[in-house]
Design a protein around this motif. Structure first.
Motif, PDB file in Angstrom:
ATOM      1  N   THR A 142       7.313   5.625  -2.080  1.00 37.31           N
ATOM      2  CA  THR A 142       8.353   4.746  -1.553  1.00 37.31           C
ATOM      3  C   THR A 142       8.306   4.729  -0.029  1.00 37.31           C
ATOM      4  O   THR A 142       8.439   3.673   0.601  1.00 37.31           O
ATOM      5  CB  THR A 142       9.745   5.219  -2.020  1.00 37.31           C
TER       6      THR A 142
ATOM      7  N   ALA B 294       4.835   2.971   1.102  1.00 36.49           N
ATOM      8  CA  ALA B 294       4.813   1.522   0.858  1.00 36.49           C
ATOM      9  C   ALA B 294       5.943   0.799   1.578  1.00 36.49           C
ATOM     10  O   ALA B 294       5.765  -0.352   2.002  1.00 36.49           O
ATOM     11  CB  ALA B 294       4.914   1.249  -0.643  1.00 36.49           C
ATOM     12  N   GLY B 295       7.098   1.467   1.716  1.00 39.46           N
ATOM     13  CA  GLY B 295       8.260   0.793   2.283  1.00 39.46           C
ATOM     14  C   GLY B 295       8.576   1.179   3.711  1.00 39.46           C
ATOM     15  O   GLY B 295       8.609   0.327   4.605  1.00 39.46           O
TER      16      GLY B 295
ATOM     17  N   THR C 156       5.431   0.665   6.334  1.00 38.52           N
ATOM     18  CA  THR C 156       5.175  -0.749   6.624  1.00 38.52           C
ATOM     19  C   THR C 156       6.332  -1.376   7.389  1.00 38.52           C
ATOM     20  O   THR C 156       6.120  -2.189   8.297  1.00 38.52           O
ATOM     21  CB  THR C 156       4.918  -1.540   5.324  1.00 38.52           C
ATOM     22  N   THR C 157       7.558  -0.982   7.067  1.00 36.94           N
ATOM     23  CA  THR C 157       8.719  -1.489   7.805  1.00 36.94           C
ATOM     24  C   THR C 157       8.665  -1.033   9.251  1.00 36.94           C
ATOM     25  O   THR C 157       8.971  -1.801  10.175  1.00 36.94           O
ATOM     26  CB  THR C 157      10.031  -0.994   7.157  1.00 36.94           C
TER      27      THR C 157
ATOM     28  N   SER D 223       5.042  -6.835   4.447  1.00 39.18           N
ATOM     29  CA  SER D 223       6.049  -5.820   4.132  1.00 39.18           C
ATOM     30  C   SER D 223       5.526  -4.836   3.077  1.00 39.18           C
ATOM     31  O   SER D 223       4.405  -4.354   3.175  1.00 39.18           O
ATOM     32  CB  SER D 223       7.341  -6.498   3.662  1.00 39.18           C
ATOM     33  N   VAL D 224       6.323  -4.570   2.029  1.00 42.33           N
ATOM     34  CA  VAL D 224       5.972  -3.571   1.009  1.00 42.33           C
ATOM     35  C   VAL D 224       4.674  -3.922   0.294  1.00 42.33           C
ATOM     36  O   VAL D 224       3.939  -3.035  -0.154  1.00 42.33           O
ATOM     37  CB  VAL D 224       7.125  -3.445  -0.015  1.00 42.33           C
TER      38      VAL D 224
ATOM     39  N   GLN E 122       1.859  -0.126  -8.644  1.00 38.45           N
ATOM     40  CA  GLN E 122       3.193  -0.710  -8.742  1.00 38.45           C
ATOM     41  C   GLN E 122       4.059   0.032  -9.764  1.00 38.45           C
ATOM     42  O   GLN E 122       5.264   0.209  -9.559  1.00 38.45           O
ATOM     43  CB  GLN E 122       3.095  -2.188  -9.088  1.00 38.45           C
TER      44      GLN E 122
ATOM     45  N   PHE F 240       5.068   3.153  -8.068  1.00 39.30           N
ATOM     46  CA  PHE F 240       6.104   2.859  -7.073  1.00 39.30           C
ATOM     47  C   PHE F 240       7.472   2.833  -7.753  1.00 39.30           C
ATOM     48  O   PHE F 240       8.459   3.363  -7.238  1.00 39.30           O
ATOM     49  CB  PHE F 240       5.809   1.519  -6.408  1.00 39.30           C
TER      50      PHE F 240
END
Length: 506
Positions: free
Chosen positions: A39, A42-43, A46-47, A279-280, A300, A303
């Motif tokens: 999480t 990936a989140g 990248t954010t 993004s993600v 995925q 994730f």
């Protein structure tokens, strides 16, 4: 008040967590699951690249790991003396006094509940591509959240080692796929050459470094929870230090490697642009290019399970904080009872589940954005609360050892905690200054000051409640911070320690 106080003897069966069920690996699984590696990669990563635009995220993870390792020197030294499911609450109580400890407990309850409940907002978004790819269906986010809620609620009532087994299976697969993604990115560098630009330390000497450091420390939230499971560990004096240090090291390596390999695959000069656009999906799109659709599907799915694993871990952590407060009668006694069959903190777990259900239904009925207004705001706000607790605890550790006359080395009792306290104070200041940017709201938004002020108000209310207990329920006040000691005997043993003798007279 005298140095010993008679306390009504409760049932040890109903107020004791199951002992000896968790070894070092199990505790690490709880800790790393709370950190939610996939999480974060990936989140959060990248954010960070897309929103903040600073290249030094890999270095920020390593710098924060160093600060948290310094903090952990005193933290685990204190853990060897105090095995308590209340962790921060207990340590602040024994270091800075009972009123400060109850204030910390109120902050912890808000922070961990925000982190746990906030994840229900992410589960729908995580499930959407999986359900579409595997079954060709689309489900409302709240339906997915309710299924996840039921799973977490049931597991919360089972034996803690069963939860550990579930997390072990999910986490091993999760980290394996992250490493596969990283190898694919390093093996396919942009422009045919591996760039080490993102690892240069001077990438942190730029505007926006405050937001990057806060973002990095939020990625580590959960590392501190090894102490929460100390009462259920086979050998707390060995398990807690090993689990804490190994967790920090594993998290640092995985995050730094993954955030760096992402810049290698995309190019350090293009990572901010591509992360902002994709993004993600960025990490999964890169995996698709390198390995094909099957690996993307696996990623995925993992994730999705990463979010679920974090839910399970934070649910257990939150329930144990509530249990610790109920056991010492700071909260109603019902929360301090465990299941005779499983040893789980039954009432505390059910209370957390009820809160989660109410929040899911409230957001569903009102049509509020589950990703931004629940997951992102809840996670960021909860992480900030944990940061406040870590910073406060670092000071409590110094005071505790100074007052107790411990034989710990100077490094463990003062130098390392002192350096950590200074660094953490700086990060807290940066977090407050950059809070609007962290939440992604306008500087005049209500939440910009609402969240920090809410934590201050909660801490003050906790202090006031402790003073009320001292005035009217002195036996309850005497229990604060003692953990299992408060139920093991009917008489408080000469205030348990030197720091407690001083505090008992206040």
């Amino acid at each position: 008040m005298s140095s010993s106080a008679t306390i009504e003897r409760p049932s040890n069966v109903s107020e004791a967590l199951a002992r000896g069920r968790l070894g070092v690996p199990s505790v690490i699984f709880f800790v790393l699951s709370a950190a939610a590696p996939l999480t974060v990669v990936a989140g959060v990563v990248t954010t960070g690249y897309g929103v903040i635009g600073v290249l030094g995220i890999p270095v920020a993870f390593l710098a924060v790991a160093a600060v948290l390792a310094l903090f952990s020197v005193g933290y685990v030294a204190m853990a060897r003396r105090l095995a308590n499911a209340g962790a921060f609450y207990a340590y602040v109580s024994r270091g800075l006094g009972r009123p400060a400890g109850v204030g910390a407990a109120w902050v912890a309850l808000i922070a961990y509940n925000a982190l746990q409940v906030g994840l229900y907002g992410a589960i729908g978004a995580a499930a959407e591509p999986v359900l579409d790819r595997l079954f060709g269906v689309t489900a409302a986010w709240w339906l997915v959240a309710l299924v996840a809620w039921a799973i977490v609620a049931v597991l919360g009532l089972l034996r803690v080692d069963i939860n550990g087994l579930v997390l072990a299976a999910l986490l091993v697969a999760e980290i394996a796929v992250i490493l596969v993604f990283d190898l694919g990115q390093l093996g396919n560098p942009a422009d045919g050459q591996v760039s080490f630009a993102a690892l240069a330390p001077d990438n942190l000497l730029v505007p926006g470094v405050g937001a990057v450091l806060v973002l990095a420390i939020l990625g580590f939230v959960g590392f501190e929870s090894a102490v929460v499971f100390s009462e259920e560990s086979k050998d707390p004096r060995r398990t807690v230090p090993l689990a804490t240090y190994l967790s920090i090291a594993i998290i640092a390596v995985v995050y730094a490697l993954s955030s760096w390999s992402m810049t290698v695959a995309v190019g350090p000069d293009r990572i901010a642009e591509q992360a902002g656009e994709q993004s993600v999906a960025l990490i999964f799109n890169l995996a698709g290019e390198h390995f094909g659709d099957t690996v993307v599907t696996i990623g995925q799915v993992l994730f999705l399970t990463s979010v679920l694993a974090a839910m399970i871990s934070f649910h257990n952590t939150t329930a144990r904080y509530t249990f610790a407060l109920g056991r010492e009668r700071v909260l109603p006694a019902v929360f301090g009872r465990t299941s005779p069959r499983t040893g789980a903190p039954r009432a505390a777990s059910l209370a957390q589940s009820v809160l989660g259900l109410v929040v899911i239904l409230l957001y569903a009925v009102n049509g509020w954005d589950p990703v931004v207004q629940l997951f992102y705001w809840g996670g960021t706000s909860g992480g900030f609360g944990v940061l406040l607790l870590i910073a406060t605890t670092s000071v409590a550790v110094i005071v505790y050892f100074a007052r107790s006359g411990s034989e710990e080395t100077l490094w463990r009792r003062a130098v390392a905690p002192g350096l950590a306290a200074l660094a953490l104070a700086g990060i807290v200041a940066l977090a407050v200054v950059n809070f609007a940017d962290l939440l992604g709201v306008a500087p005049d938004h209500t939440l910009r000051w609402g969240v920090p002020v809410a934590y201050v108000a909660a801490a003050l209310l906790g202090v006031v409640w402790a003073l009320v207990l001292r005035a009217g329920r002195r036996d309850t006040y005497a229990r604060i911070g003692l953990g299992a000691e408060s139920t093991a005997t009917g008489v408080l043993p000469d205030a348990a320690a030197a720091p407690e003798r001083t505090e008992a007279r206040r």
